[in-house]
Scaffold this active site. Structure first.
Site, PDB file in Angstrom:
ATOM      1  N   ASP A  33      43.809  31.622  56.608  1.00 33.47           N
ATOM      2  CA  ASP A  33      43.824  30.763  55.637  1.00 33.47           C
ATOM      3  C   ASP A  33      44.176  29.118  56.270  1.00 33.47           C
ATOM      4  O   ASP A  33      43.590  27.954  55.895  1.00 33.47           O
ATOM      5  CB  ASP A  33      45.013  30.790  54.513  1.00 33.47           C
ATOM      6  CG  ASP A  33      44.506  31.909  53.649  1.00 33.47           C
ATOM      7  OD1 ASP A  33      43.599  32.390  53.662  1.00 33.47           O
ATOM      8  OD2 ASP A  33      45.390  32.572  53.012  1.00 33.47           O
ATOM      9  N   LEU A  34      44.883  29.014  57.349  1.00 35.31           N
ATOM     10  CA  LEU A  34      45.165  27.673  57.853  1.00 35.31           C
ATOM     11  C   LEU A  34      43.910  27.317  58.768  1.00 35.31           C
ATOM     12  O   LEU A  34      43.705  26.050  58.484  1.00 35.31           O
ATOM     13  CB  LEU A  34      46.272  28.183  59.051  1.00 35.31           C
ATOM     14  CG  LEU A  34      46.676  26.896  59.869  1.00 35.31           C
ATOM     15  CD1 LEU A  34      47.299  25.604  58.861  1.00 35.31           C
ATOM     16  CD2 LEU A  34      47.834  27.439  60.910  1.00 35.31           C
ATOM     17  N   TYR A  36      40.826  27.876  57.935  1.00 38.42           N
ATOM     18  CA  TYR A  36      40.109  27.535  56.509  1.00 38.42           C
ATOM     19  C   TYR A  36      40.454  26.108  56.342  1.00 38.42           C
ATOM     20  O   TYR A  36      39.787  25.220  56.030  1.00 38.42           O
ATOM     21  CB  TYR A  36      39.915  28.419  55.588  1.00 38.42           C
ATOM     22  CG  TYR A  36      39.055  28.009  54.438  1.00 38.42           C
ATOM     23  CD1 TYR A  36      37.823  28.582  54.455  1.00 38.42           C
ATOM     24  CD2 TYR A  36      39.594  27.273  53.279  1.00 38.42           C
ATOM     25  CE1 TYR A  36      37.020  28.375  53.324  1.00 38.42           C
ATOM     26  CE2 TYR A  36      38.881  27.099  52.439  1.00 38.42           C
ATOM     27  CZ  TYR A  36      37.383  27.590  52.213  1.00 38.42           C
ATOM     28  OH  TYR A  36      36.454  27.258  51.053  1.00 38.42           O
ATOM     29  N   ASP A  37      41.560  25.927  56.117  1.00 39.89           N
ATOM     30  CA  ASP A  37      42.233  24.457  55.280  1.00 39.89           C
ATOM     31  C   ASP A  37      41.897  23.445  56.398  1.00 39.89           C
ATOM     32  O   ASP A  37      41.486  22.209  55.987  1.00 39.89           O
ATOM     33  CB  ASP A  37      43.694  24.912  55.111  1.00 39.89           C
ATOM     34  CG  ASP A  37      43.918  25.801  53.997  1.00 39.89           C
ATOM     35  OD1 ASP A  37      43.129  25.923  53.415  1.00 39.89           O
ATOM     36  OD2 ASP A  37      45.338  26.049  53.783  1.00 39.89           O
ATOM     37  N   ILE A  83      29.276  45.511  24.104  1.00 39.05           N
ATOM     38  CA  ILE A  83      28.946  46.672  24.631  1.00 39.05           C
ATOM     39  C   ILE A  83      29.623  47.891  23.718  1.00 39.05           C
ATOM     40  O   ILE A  83      30.882  47.568  23.538  1.00 39.05           O
ATOM     41  CB  ILE A  83      29.326  46.799  26.093  1.00 39.05           C
ATOM     42  CG1 ILE A  83      28.591  45.838  26.953  1.00 39.05           C
ATOM     43  CG2 ILE A  83      29.157  48.287  26.435  1.00 39.05           C
ATOM     44  CD1 ILE A  83      29.243  45.798  28.515  1.00 39.05           C
ATOM     45  N   GLU A 113      30.675  50.656  37.194  1.00 41.70           N
ATOM     46  CA  GLU A 113      31.301  49.652  37.618  1.00 41.70           C
ATOM     47  C   GLU A 113      32.567  49.420  36.739  1.00 41.70           C
ATOM     48  O   GLU A 113      32.642  49.725  35.544  1.00 41.70           O
ATOM     49  CB  GLU A 113      30.657  48.298  37.698  1.00 41.70           C
ATOM     50  CG  GLU A 113      30.329  47.779  36.393  1.00 41.70           C
ATOM     51  CD  GLU A 113      29.302  46.575  36.274  1.00 41.70           C
ATOM     52  OE1 GLU A 113      28.621  46.217  37.391  1.00 41.70           O
ATOM     53  OE2 GLU A 113      29.236  45.980  35.285  1.00 41.70           O
ATOM     54  N   LYS A 115      34.969  47.782  34.519  1.00 36.88           N
ATOM     55  CA  LYS A 115      34.965  46.686  33.550  1.00 36.88           C
ATOM     56  C   LYS A 115      36.543  45.736  33.749  1.00 36.88           C
ATOM     57  O   LYS A 115      37.565  45.933  33.339  1.00 36.88           O
ATOM     58  CB  LYS A 115      35.243  47.399  32.157  1.00 36.88           C
ATOM     59  CG  LYS A 115      35.028  46.404  30.993  1.00 36.88           C
ATOM     60  CD  LYS A 115      34.799  47.113  29.680  1.00 36.88           C
ATOM     61  CE  LYS A 115      34.426  46.038  28.588  1.00 36.88           C
ATOM     62  NZ  LYS A 115      35.737  44.971  28.420  1.00 36.88           N
ATOM     63  N   ASP A 117      39.094  43.218  33.178  1.00 33.72           N
ATOM     64  CA  ASP A 117      39.608  42.649  32.087  1.00 33.72           C
ATOM     65  C   ASP A 117      39.863  41.199  32.125  1.00 33.72           C
ATOM     66  O   ASP A 117      40.823  40.967  32.374  1.00 33.72           O
ATOM     67  CB  ASP A 117      41.106  43.412  31.764  1.00 33.72           C
ATOM     68  CG  ASP A 117      41.552  43.071  30.347  1.00 33.72           C
ATOM     69  OD1 ASP A 117      40.838  42.492  29.770  1.00 33.72           O
ATOM     70  OD2 ASP A 117      42.726  43.426  30.236  1.00 33.72           O
ATOM     71  N   ARG A 136      31.114  33.228  26.708  1.00 32.39           N
ATOM     72  CA  ARG A 136      30.329  33.942  25.866  1.00 32.39           C
ATOM     73  C   ARG A 136      30.219  33.509  24.605  1.00 32.39           C
ATOM     74  O   ARG A 136      29.246  33.455  23.622  1.00 32.39           O
ATOM     75  CB  ARG A 136      30.983  35.231  26.053  1.00 32.39           C
ATOM     76  CG  ARG A 136      30.153  36.434  24.789  1.00 32.39           C
ATOM     77  CD  ARG A 136      30.828  37.659  24.930  1.00 32.39           C
ATOM     78  NE  ARG A 136      29.997  38.782  24.048  1.00 32.39           N
ATOM     79  CZ  ARG A 136      30.083  38.836  22.691  1.00 32.39           C
ATOM     80  NH1 ARG A 136      30.920  38.118  22.149  1.00 32.39           N
ATOM     81  NH2 ARG A 136      29.258  39.522  22.288  1.00 32.39           N
ATOM     82  N   TYR A 222      33.493  37.559  39.273  1.00 34.52           N
ATOM     83  CA  TYR A 222      32.852  38.779  39.576  1.00 34.52           C
ATOM     84  C   TYR A 222      31.427  38.659  38.912  1.00 34.52           C
ATOM     85  O   TYR A 222      31.817  38.768  37.515  1.00 34.52           O
ATOM     86  CB  TYR A 222      33.521  40.127  39.581  1.00 34.52           C
ATOM     87  CG  TYR A 222      34.520  40.433  40.836  1.00 34.52           C
ATOM     88  CD1 TYR A 222      34.086  40.016  41.931  1.00 34.52           C
ATOM     89  CD2 TYR A 222      35.815  40.997  40.320  1.00 34.52           C
ATOM     90  CE1 TYR A 222      35.113  40.288  43.138  1.00 34.52           C
ATOM     91  CE2 TYR A 222      36.601  41.138  41.331  1.00 34.52           C
ATOM     92  CZ  TYR A 222      36.276  40.890  42.708  1.00 34.52           C
ATOM     93  OH  TYR A 222      37.201  41.309  43.903  1.00 34.52           O
ATOM     94  N   LYS A 312      36.305  53.385  28.080  1.00 43.61           N
ATOM     95  CA  LYS A 312      37.485  52.706  27.949  1.00 43.61           C
ATOM     96  C   LYS A 312      38.699  53.538  27.869  1.00 43.61           C
ATOM     97  O   LYS A 312      38.549  54.881  27.427  1.00 43.61           O
ATOM     98  CB  LYS A 312      37.698  51.556  26.795  1.00 43.61           C
ATOM     99  CG  LYS A 312      36.490  50.499  27.206  1.00 43.61           C
ATOM    100  CD  LYS A 312      36.609  49.322  26.098  1.00 43.61           C
ATOM    101  CE  LYS A 312      37.978  48.462  26.504  1.00 43.61           C
ATOM    102  NZ  LYS A 312      37.741  47.415  25.515  1.00 43.61           N
ATOM    103  N   CYS A 406      59.241  57.999  62.888  1.00 42.50           N
ATOM    104  CA  CYS A 406      59.461  59.151  61.714  1.00 42.50           C
ATOM    105  C   CYS A 406      60.869  59.208  61.208  1.00 42.50           C
ATOM    106  O   CYS A 406      61.848  59.320  61.902  1.00 42.50           O
ATOM    107  CB  CYS A 406      58.754  60.582  62.274  1.00 42.50           C
ATOM    108  SG  CYS A 406      59.155  61.695  60.898  1.00 42.50           S
ATOM    109  N   CYS A 409      62.304  62.932  62.155  1.00 39.16           N
ATOM    110  CA  CYS A 409      62.537  63.216  63.596  1.00 39.16           C
ATOM    111  C   CYS A 409      62.512  62.196  64.490  1.00 39.16           C
ATOM    112  O   CYS A 409      62.763  62.442  65.875  1.00 39.16           O
ATOM    113  CB  CYS A 409      61.231  64.296  64.005  1.00 39.16           C
ATOM    114  SG  CYS A 409      59.626  63.379  64.179  1.00 39.16           S
ATOM    115  N   CYS A 424      53.256  60.643  61.761  1.00 42.66           N
ATOM    116  CA  CYS A 424      54.095  61.114  62.738  1.00 42.66           C
ATOM    117  C   CYS A 424      53.465  62.178  63.665  1.00 42.66           C
ATOM    118  O   CYS A 424      52.855  63.130  62.836  1.00 42.66           O
ATOM    119  CB  CYS A 424      55.343  61.659  62.055  1.00 42.66           C
ATOM    120  SG  CYS A 424      56.255  62.785  63.326  1.00 42.66           S
ATOM    121  N   CYS A 429      57.936  68.285  63.691  1.00 42.04           N
ATOM    122  CA  CYS A 429      58.775  67.455  62.799  1.00 42.04           C
ATOM    123  C   CYS A 429      59.228  68.216  61.685  1.00 42.04           C
ATOM    124  O   CYS A 429      58.501  68.958  60.903  1.00 42.04           O
ATOM    125  CB  CYS A 429      58.010  66.312  62.265  1.00 42.04           C
ATOM    126  SG  CYS A 429      58.836  65.049  60.736  1.00 42.04           S
TER     127      CYS A 429
END
Length: 685
Positions: A33-34, A36-37, A83, A113, A115, A117, A136, A222, A312, A406, A409, A424, A429
């Site tokens: 990000d740095l 890109y900025d 839908i 795909e 849905k 929200d 819409r 999206y 749904k 782990c 162990c 592990c 173990c």
């Protein structure tokens, strides 16, 4: 100088668009990000110095426009219809049956795909440039929100060539769970009332008059559908999604094409199992016909297209606190972090634990011990943590440090090459031994009567009576100690006679297991990638464990349904010091390591069985058999228990509540049997 500046400006714009594409479309950023900025700020500075090179499609023009006075209503040139929804597998199967009735039984491709929200949005591009973004609305008309859409991640202002003359892309605007958590925390810090949920926050942001305020909410987009299209043609929806992906528009993650409605329904289960890994809200899964010409043929009702449905589910949420995070070590050494929650009721069930899956998941969620979190239960899926309520942090929280050793162990852990799981590597173990023993004794493996999870835990507690598979068969030498631990494991004190009866039952179960067939032993040995089906194939092909050990890696891989990955795993284990020690120990204890003669006899018996060469799929709830019992029966009579229905399936055995596999069988005209009909076919008591 001006030509040099123009050249640098063009290069920076192209670079930023490329990194936007990598981040939003391909989910594989190449810079931080740095970094890109720094690119972004350099471009801003150059454009400020050289206003003669201004371009409305520059990445810097996403934010910074003046507030608008009000919204303009725009008519959709192609209506945005709703839908149809279904809420269970039975309704989904009924929808599939209606489609079959309309278009015939031949399987057609379906796309599945998530849905999202969020808030539906239509983006219109002309000449590759973003011209307009429209909500819409009522499906016929919506509000022009272009000023806010320009601020959204995943909405390119200029498409990558080649692009159509006119392109209308539809999708969902949303706020990610992690960004929503940050927003709520920021509102709390400013003394404002926290936003209630991400969808409402998105809807509110889109209707803001000042794009700078909308930008602060970090909306993303999206794409999932096509509206108006001029200057290009696509035969299928998948071709369209691939094309807009190349143009710089991201599709919904997890979207895939399946060869039939039934296989698409099966894929919905996989999508649901992966809900925990998503950083956005989902309230269903959309299934749509892939072929555009077939969609045209199917048409629409007054409200919705006939070629699409939304599966749904009810979502139930609760807010509770993470009291602790522990790490469990599985039978293959995988370290799984688990959140221990203050008990909370969700959909009638008390939830006190939730898997955090792996280290990457903890980092994505940003969860700390002491955090308040939103826990969700959707449909049949086990509860999972959705997001952290960052605004409720009070300074008492503490970060969880994923162990570098782990917890059982103290062996230094390793990460799977190219994977997210941390393991592990120590086969001795105690946790791996304990979980391996539990699996060894399970019904799917050696099926040892009387040896349950609780007793195994007691037998492996220090000083451990059982440290290996072979130690189980030496328990008869320690009856008194077994008795002491057995009743400590129980809920009440048993009488002397009851003690002897229980111990006798356990030892009898162990004795009976010595003669279990080779495939069960192969399954029980906990070799990575070796499950029941593969174990049966290998046992039948080679006959004995010694023959397996003598085979080369290439010979193992050449066996049908085995392949190089399984072959390498098995070869490495059989030739490791651990593997050789285990095999020799079990050999000395009299376990069945196979018989070539017996294997040939069984193979002949299967070849002559009533199901020889037949593929059988079992689906739904059974009343006469457990699932593993009926699959073993199919195998013993020469058949192949299959996991999915295809044209090669001989018949399907369907119990109650059979879902997508039954639908697919009906689509393909595959014979369907009840349990009773199956028993009658085999004449099994």
């Amino acid at each position: 100088m001006s030509k040099s500046a123009q050249h640098e400006i063009v290069k920076l714009r192209d670079a930023i668009r490329r990194h936007d594409r990598l981040y939003y479309v391909e989910s594989r950023p190449e810079i931080s990000d740095l970094e890109y900025d720094r690119l972004y700020k350099r471009l801003e500075a150059l454009e400020a110095e050289h206003p003669e090179f201004a371009d409305e499609a520059s990445p810097t023009r996403r934010v910074g426009g003046e507030p608008i006075e009000g919204f303009v209503t725009v008519e959709h040139r192609v209506p945005m219809l709703s839908i149809d929804n279904v809420y269970n597998e039975e309704e989904l199967a009924e929808f599939g049956a209606r489609v079959v009735k309309q278009i015939g039984p031949d399987p057609v491709e379906w796309l599945a795909e998530y849905k999202v929200d969020g808030v539906a949005l239509s983006l219109i591009y002309e000449g590759g440039r973003l011209l307009r973004a429209v909500t819409r609305g009522d499906g016929r008309r919506g509000d022009d929100v272009t000023h806010n859409a320009r601020t959204m991640g995943g909405v390119p202002l200029l498409l990558e060539s080649p692009f159509p003359r006119v392109l209308e892309v539809r999708g969902e605007a949303f706020i990610s769970n992690s960004d929503f958590a940050h927003l709520r925390a920021e509102h709390e810090r400013r003394g404002e009332e926290p936003l209630k949920n991400s969808r409402n926050a998105t809807a509110g942001a889109i209707k803001l008059l000042d794009p700078r305020e909308c930008s602060a909410r970090k909306l993303r987009f999206y794409a999932h559908s096509v509206g108006l299209l001029e200057g290009a043609e696509f035969a299928t929806h998948w071709q369209f999604l691939e094309a807009i992906g190349r143009m710089g528009l991201p599709m919904v993650p997890g979207t895939a094409v399946r060869p039939s409605f039934a296989t698409a329904c099966e894929y919905t289960q996989e999508l649901m199992q992966n809900l925990h890994a998503l950083d956005f809200e989902v309230d269903g899964i959309v299934l749509k016909v892939n072929d555009f010409a077939l969609r045209e043929q199917m048409g629409t009702t007054s409200k919705s297209p006939r070629w699409v449905v939304a599966f749904k589910w009810e979502k139930y949420e609760a807010i509770t606190r993470v009291e602790e995070i522990s790490v469990q070590v599985g039978k293959t050494g995988t370290l799984t972090p688990v959140a221990h929650l203050a008990p909370v009721e969700i959909a009638g069930t008390t939830v006190s634990r939730a898997s955090l899956h792996n280290r990457d998941e903890i980092e994505r969620l940003g969860v700390q011990i002491g955090d308040w979190v939103v826990v969700e239960k959707a449909g049949k899926i086990i509860p999972h943590v959705v997001r952290v309520e960052e605004h409720r942090r009070d300074g008492t929280q503490r970060a969880f440090e994923f162990p570098i050793r782990c917890p059982e162990c103290q062996t230094e852990v390793v990460q799977d090459e190219g994977g997210v799981y941390i393991r592990c590597p120590n086969p001795a173990c105690p946790a791996q031994v304990r979980e391996s023993l539990r699996y060894f004794a399970s019904r799917a493996a050696m099926d040892i009567e009387g040896l349950g999870t609780e007793l195994i835990a007691k037998l492996t507690q220090p000083p451990a009576l059982v440290k290996s598979f072979g130690d189980l068969y030496r328990l008869g030498e320690h009856r008194d100690e077994v008795a002491r631990r057995l009743y400590k494991a129980g809920s009440k004190k048993a009488t002397g006679a009851e003690e002897q009866k229980l111990i006798d039952g356990l030892l009898a179960g162990l004795e009976a297991s010595r003669g279990r067939p080779l495939w069960r032993l192969l399954t029980a040995l906990n070799i990575r990638h070796i499950g029941t089906r593969t174990a049966q194939i290998l046992a039948e092909y080679f006959g004995t464990l010694d023959a397996l050990a003598e085979a080369t890696e290439e010979q193992l891989a050449a066996v049908n349904e085995v392949g190089p990955v399984i072959a390498k795993s098995l070869f490495d284990w059989l030739h490791s010091e651990v593997g050789r020690t285990v095999v020799e120990d079990l050999r000395g204890l009299g376990l069945n390591l196979g018989s070539a003669t017996e294997a040939r006899a069984k193979a002949a018996q299967r070849a002559a069985g009533k199901l020889a060469g037949k593929s059988v799929v079992v689906t739904g709830k059974l009343t006469r058999f457990k699932r593993e019992e009926i699959e073993q029966l199919i195998h013993d009579h020469g058949g192949k228990p299959a996991g999915s229905v295809s044209k090669k399936t001989t018949f399907v055995v369907a119990g109650d509540d059979a879902g997508s596999k039954l639908t697919k069988a009906q689509e393909l005209g595959v014979q369907v049997l009840t349990e009773d009909q199956f028993v009658e076919l085999l004449k099994v008591d």
